[in-house]
Design an enzyme around this catalytic site. Structure first.
Site, PDB file in Angstrom:
ATOM      1  N   GLU A 192      -6.873   3.473  -5.572  1.00  0.00           N
ATOM      2  CA  GLU A 192      -8.089   3.725  -4.808  1.00  0.00           C
ATOM      3  C   GLU A 192      -8.628   5.078  -5.240  1.00  0.00           C
ATOM      4  O   GLU A 192      -7.960   6.100  -5.088  1.00  0.00           O
ATOM      5  CB  GLU A 192      -7.805   3.737  -3.301  1.00  0.00           C
ATOM      6  CG  GLU A 192      -9.097   3.789  -2.505  1.00  0.00           C
ATOM      7  CD  GLU A 192      -8.970   4.416  -1.131  1.00  0.00           C
ATOM      8  OE1 GLU A 192      -9.803   4.125  -0.277  1.00  0.00           O
ATOM      9  OE2 GLU A 192      -8.043   5.208  -0.908  1.00  0.00           O
TER      10      GLU A 192
ATOM     11  N   ASP B 113       0.867  -1.173   0.000  1.00  0.00           N
ATOM     12  CA  ASP B 113       0.000   0.000   0.000  1.00  0.00           C
ATOM     13  C   ASP B 113       0.909   1.229   0.000  1.00  0.00           C
ATOM     14  O   ASP B 113       1.804   1.346   0.839  1.00  0.00           O
ATOM     15  CB  ASP B 113      -0.843  -0.025   1.285  1.00  0.00           C
ATOM     16  CG  ASP B 113      -2.162   0.665   1.138  1.00  0.00           C
ATOM     17  OD1 ASP B 113      -2.194   1.738   0.522  1.00  0.00           O
ATOM     18  OD2 ASP B 113      -3.169   0.148   1.663  1.00  0.00           O
TER      19      ASP B 113
ATOM     20  N   ASP C 272      -3.156   4.653  -2.431  1.00  0.00           N
ATOM     21  CA  ASP C 272      -4.194   5.261  -1.592  1.00  0.00           C
ATOM     22  C   ASP C 272      -4.684   6.575  -2.204  1.00  0.00           C
ATOM     23  O   ASP C 272      -3.880   7.405  -2.639  1.00  0.00           O
ATOM     24  CB  ASP C 272      -3.574   5.535  -0.213  1.00  0.00           C
ATOM     25  CG  ASP C 272      -4.588   5.949   0.824  1.00  0.00           C
ATOM     26  OD1 ASP C 272      -5.517   5.175   1.079  1.00  0.00           O
ATOM     27  OD2 ASP C 272      -4.443   7.064   1.381  1.00  0.00           O
TER      28      ASP C 272
ATOM     29  N   HIS D 100     -10.865  -2.240   5.039  1.00  0.00           N
ATOM     30  CA  HIS D 100     -10.683  -1.741   6.408  1.00  0.00           C
ATOM     31  C   HIS D 100     -11.444  -0.437   6.670  1.00  0.00           C
ATOM     32  O   HIS D 100     -11.379   0.087   7.782  1.00  0.00           O
ATOM     33  CB  HIS D 100      -9.190  -1.540   6.655  1.00  0.00           C
ATOM     34  CG  HIS D 100      -8.608  -0.518   5.717  1.00  0.00           C
ATOM     35  ND1 HIS D 100      -8.487  -0.732   4.363  1.00  0.00           N
ATOM     36  CD2 HIS D 100      -8.164   0.736   5.938  1.00  0.00           C
ATOM     37  CE1 HIS D 100      -7.982   0.344   3.795  1.00  0.00           C
ATOM     38  NE2 HIS D 100      -7.772   1.252   4.723  1.00  0.00           N
ATOM     39  N   ASP D 101     -12.088   0.109   5.663  1.00  0.00           N
ATOM     40  CA  ASP D 101     -12.867   1.346   5.830  1.00  0.00           C
ATOM     41  C   ASP D 101     -14.370   1.095   5.799  1.00  0.00           C
ATOM     42  O   ASP D 101     -15.157   2.022   5.997  1.00  0.00           O
ATOM     43  CB  ASP D 101     -12.559   2.340   4.696  1.00  0.00           C
ATOM     44  CG  ASP D 101     -11.124   2.798   4.665  1.00  0.00           C
ATOM     45  OD1 ASP D 101     -10.487   2.835   5.734  1.00  0.00           O
ATOM     46  OD2 ASP D 101     -10.630   3.128   3.567  1.00  0.00           O
TER      47      ASP D 101
HETATM   48  O1  TEU Z   1      -9.407   5.929   2.318  1.00  0.00           O
HETATM   49  C1  TEU Z   1      -9.917   6.946   1.520  1.00  0.00           C
HETATM   50  C2  TEU Z   1     -11.328   7.264   1.643  1.00  0.00           C
HETATM   51  O2  TEU Z   1     -11.760   8.246   1.071  1.00  0.00           O
HETATM   52  C3  TEU Z   1     -12.218   6.427   2.446  1.00  0.00           C
HETATM   53  O3  TEU Z   1     -12.615   5.227   2.116  1.00  0.00           O
HETATM   54  C4  TEU Z   1     -12.374   6.921   3.799  1.00  0.00           C
HETATM   55  O4  TEU Z   1     -12.104   5.936   4.741  1.00  0.00           O
HETATM   56  C5  TEU Z   1     -13.799   7.381   3.896  1.00  0.00           C
HETATM   57  O5  TEU Z   1     -13.947   8.488   3.061  1.00  0.00           O
HETATM   58  C6  TEU Z   1     -14.148   7.775   5.251  1.00  0.00           C
HETATM   59  O6  TEU Z   1     -15.517   8.113   5.262  1.00  0.00           O
HETATM   60  C7  TEU Z   1      -8.044   5.738   2.318  1.00  0.00           C
HETATM   61  C8  TEU Z   1      -7.684   4.629   3.286  1.00  0.00           C
HETATM   62  O7  TEU Z   1      -8.225   3.434   2.839  1.00  0.00           O
HETATM   63  C9  TEU Z   1      -8.150   5.043   4.648  1.00  0.00           C
HETATM   64  O8  TEU Z   1      -7.970   4.035   5.599  1.00  0.00           O
HETATM   65  C10 TEU Z   1      -7.381   6.284   5.034  1.00  0.00           C
HETATM   66  O9  TEU Z   1      -7.847   6.771   6.251  1.00  0.00           O
HETATM   67  C11 TEU Z   1      -7.501   7.380   3.982  1.00  0.00           C
HETATM   68  O10 TEU Z   1      -7.320   6.901   2.656  1.00  0.00           O
HETATM   69  C12 TEU Z   1      -6.440   8.430   4.193  1.00  0.00           C
HETATM   70  O11 TEU Z   1      -5.179   7.927   3.881  1.00  0.00           O
END
Ligand code: TEU
Length: 560
Positions: free
Chosen positions: A255, A103, A204, A328-329
Site C-alpha cells: 500500500e 495484512d 500497510d 475499508h478507507d
Molecule cells: O491506510 C493508509 C492511508 O494513508 C490511508 O488510506 C488513510 O486511511 C487515509 O490517509 C486517511 O485519510 C492504512 C490502512 O489502510 C488504514 O486503515 C490505517 O488506518 C492506516 O494505514 C494506518 O495503519
C-alpha cells in the site's frame, strides 16, 4: 495442509476479495464479525469466483484503528477468535481453491505492544531504539510534521522528556527501520505466517518506513515529502523480499501512500526484487480539490482518465498495479462516482467494468459485489472511525466549521462509509449478527443485500462473477497495452487494450445522460463482438458509431 497448485504468476489473472472482519459476519451475538463468520461465507465467495482473500488485520490489538494498531503480531485478537480458528480458515479456504493474503502493519505498532511498553519512559530499554525518539525543540515537538489523522505527528513521553513519532494515531508509534533489529523482527513475523501456509501479504503504508534522518521542519507541507518513498525504502524492501518473500513465493501488495509512478515501477518491477504489485491512490483523489480530503466536492472526470492513462501506460511492461475503487478507507464507489439511487445497478456495473478491463490485479471490497452504498449517517454519534472523530473535533471545535457542514463532509468522505456491516439478507441486523452491530447498518439493507443479489441474474453480483471469469478467458486483459480513446470526451471513458492476438475496447458512460462516441478508424468493428454489457439488448453487430445509455458499459473484443 492443503496447498493450491503452484503457478508462480497466478495473481496476474486473479481477482482478490478484501474482507474487513469486524464488519463481515458475526458467528455469534457480539455485534462484531469474527473468523468463524468468515468461514461460514467461504462458499459464497467461491460462488463469486474470487481467487484469494485479503484479510485486514486480525492480530491482537486494542483496536484504536481497528487492528492497524497491532500489539502482538503472533496472536489472534480474541474478538475475532483463536489461532485454531485462523488455521481452520486457511485450510478451508485452500480446500476451495481460495488463497489467503494477510495484512502486515510494520510501519508502526500499537503503543500497547510490549516493545513500546518497555521503551516508554526508559531510555535504557533494549527496545527504546525500536521507535523514533527526538528531543523537544524550544520546548515543543521536534518538528512541524502532522499526523495523517490530524494534529502533530509527535507525542511526548513525560518520563524521559522525549517525543516519539506517530504518522497515524498517537496510539500507533512508528517503528525505527534504521535499526537492523527491527528489520529482523519484521522478517520473523512474516516467516511465522508464511510457515503456516499463507499465500501472501498486503503491506500497510509500506512506502513510509524510511524517514529522512534529519527530521527537518516542512515549510511546504505536512512533512510527507521527508518520509514518503524515503531514502532507504527500496533497500529495506529488497532486504525483506530476499529474506522472506522470495523464499516462500509469497505474493505481495504494497500500500503506497502519495507515491509516484517512478517509485512504483521499482517497487513492483518484474524482476521480483521488491514486491509483486502496488496500490496507489491517485485516482481516488479526484474529489480532493487541491489535495484536500476534508471538503465536499464533485469529482474531476478528465483528471480521472489522465491518472488511469498515466498509470496504465507507465506500469505496462515495467511493473504491476492493483485495480480497485473500494477498500475499508474509501467511501463506497457507487455513492461516490456512480449514482446510488436510480442507476445504482447500472452505475455499479459500469464502474466495475471500467477498472476490471485494465491491466493489473482487481480487488473487490466486501459488499462492492452487490453495490452497497454509503449509509448516509446524520448524527456524529454514529461514527466510530478514529480519523473521522478526530477531524470532527479539529474542524468543528478548533477551526469553527459548522456542525451541519462537517456532517455533510463526513457523509461523503468518512472511512466509516465502507465499514458498515455486510448486508447479507433482509432479516434483523441484515443477517450480519444476532445482536446490535458495532456500527449502524445502512437503512437500505432490505433491498440491497447478498441474498437478493444471488437470486437475481441481472444483479451486480453476477456481473462481477463474469468479470472475474473474463480475466481468465481473454488474454488481452492481462497482457495488452493501453490506449485512452477519448481523453477529452466529457462523458465517455473508453480505452483500448491490444496484444498480438486480440484487441479489446471498454466503453463507459459515466453520466445519467445518453452520449455518443466513435470507435477508432483502424478498429474493424464489423469483425468484433460484444462480450459483456450492463443493458440487456446489445445489438448483434458492433457498429463504429456508439450510443451509450445512462451509465452504460460495453466490452468489445476482436481477434486480430
Ligand atoms: O491506510 C493508509 C492511508 O494513508 C490511508 O488510506 C488513510 O486511511 C487515509 O490517509 C486517511 O485519510 C492504512 C490502512 O489502510 C488504514 O486503515 C490505517 O488506518 C492506516 O494505514 C494506518 O495503519
Amino acid at each position: 495442509m492443503t496447498t493450491i497448485t503452484q503457478d508462480p504468476n497466478w495473481w496476474k489473472t486473479a481477482s482478490i476479495y478484501q474482507i474487513y472482519p469486524k464488519s463481515f459476519c458475526d458467528s455469534g451475538d457480539k455485534g462484531t464479525g469474527d473468523i468463524q463468520g468468515i468461514i461460514s461465507k467461504l462458499d459464497y465467495l467461491q460462488r463469486l469466483g474470487i481467487d484469494a482473500i485479503w484479510l485486514t488485520p486480525v492480530y491482537q490489538s486494542p483496536m484504536i484503528d481497528n487492528g492497524y494498531d497491532i500489539s502482538d503480531y503472533y496472536a489472534i485478537n480474541p474478538d475475532f477468535g483463536t489461532m485454531a480458528d485462523f488455521d481452520q480458515l486457511l485450510e478451508e479456504a485452500h480446500q476451495r481453491g481460495i488463497r489467503l493474503i494477510m495484512d502486515i502493519v510494520v510501519n508502526h505498532t500499537s503503543t500497547e505492544h510490549q516493545w513500546f511498553q518497555s521503551a516508554l519512559g526508559d531510555k535504557n530499554s533494549p527496545y527504546r531504539d525500536y521507535y523514533i525518539w527526538r528531543d523537544p525543540v524550544e520546548g515543543e515537538a521536534p518538528n512541524n510534521w502532522l499526523s495523517k489523522f490530524g494534529g502533530s505527528a509527535w507525542a511526548l513521553d513525560d518520563a524521559t522528556g522525549q517525543y516519539y513519532l506517530h504518522l497515524f494515531a498517537k496510539e500507533q508509534a512508528d517503528l525505527n527501520w534504521e535499526n537492523p533489529q527491527v528489520r529482523e523482527e519484521v522478517k520473523q513475523v512474516i516467516r511465522f505466517w508464511a510457515e503456516k501456509g499463507v499465500d501472501g501479504f498486503r503491506l500497510d503504508v509500506i512506502n513510509l518506513i524510511s524517514k529522512a534522518q534529519d527530521f527537518s521542519d516542512d515549510h511546504q507541507g505536512d512533512g510527507r515529502r521527508f518520509y514518503t518513498d524515503g531514502p532507504r525504502v527500496h533497500e529495506f524492501l529488497q532486504e525483506i523480499s530476499q529474506a522472506v518473500f522470495q523464499q516462500y513465493d509469497s505474493v505481495t501488495v504494497g500500500e503506497m501512500s502519495s507515491t509516484t509512478l517512478e517509485h512504483c515501477q521499482q517497487y513492483s518491477s518484474l524482476d521480483g526484487k521488491e514486491l509483486s504489485m502496488v496500490f496507489n491512490f491517485h485516482h481516488l483523489k479526484v474529489d480532493y480539490p487541491n489535495g484536500e480530503k476534508w471538503t465536499k466536492a464533485p469529482f474531476d472526470f478528465l483528471q480521472l482518465k489522465q491518472i488511469f492513462n498515466h498509470w496504465q501506460t507507465g506500469l505496462n511492461g515495467k511493473g504491476w498495479g492493483a485495480l480497485f475503487w473500494c477498500n475499508h478507507d474509501q467511501p463506497r464507489i457507487v455513492s461516490r462516482l456512480g449514482n446510488d439511487k436510480q442507476y445504482r445497478v447500472e452505475s455499479a456495473k459500469m464502474l466495475a467494468a471500467s477498472i476490471h478491463m485494465m491491466q493489473g490485479t482487481p480487488y473487490i471490497y466486501q459488499g462492492e459485489e452487490f453495490a452497497m452504498t454509503n449509509p448516509g449517517y446524520t448524527s456524529i454519534e454514529q461514527y466510530r472511525d478514529v480519523e473521522s472523530t478526530n477531524m470532527y473535533d479539529i474542524m468543528v471545535h478548533q477551526q469553527g466549521v459548522k456542525h451541519d457542514e462537517m456532517m455533510a463532509i463526513l457523509a461523503q468522505k468518512s472511512r466509516d462509509n465502507s465499514r458498515t456491516p455486510m448486508q447479507w439478507n433482509r432479516e434483523r441486523y441484515a443477517g450480519f449478527s444476532k445482536a446490535q452491530p458495532w456500527l449502524d447498518i445502512a437503512d437500505n439493507y432490505q433491498e440491497i443485500n447478498a441474498e437478493q443479489a444471488e437470486q437475481n441474474y441481472d444483479s451486480v453480483f453476477y456481473f462481477y462473477q463474469q468479470l472475474i471469469q473474463l480475466r481468465k478467458q481473454i488474454e488481452v486483459i492481462t497482457t495488452g497495452d493501453y490506449l485512452d480513446l477519448y481523453p477529452d470526451h466529457d462523458a465517455v471513458f473508453g480505452y483500448q487494450r491490444r496484444s498480438q492476438q486480440q484487441t479489446l475496447i471498454c466503453l463507459n458512460n459515466y453520466y445519467a445522460q445518453e452520449t455518443e462516441c466513435v470507435l477508432p478508424s483502424d478498429f474493424e468493428a464489423s469483425q468484433a463482438s460484444y462480450v459483456l454489457g450492463n443493458y440487456q439488448d446489445l445489438p448483434q453487430q458492433v457498429s463504429r458509431h456508439q450510443v451509450l445509455r445512462p451509465y452504460e458499459t460495453r466490452i468489445i473484443v476482436l481477434q486480430n
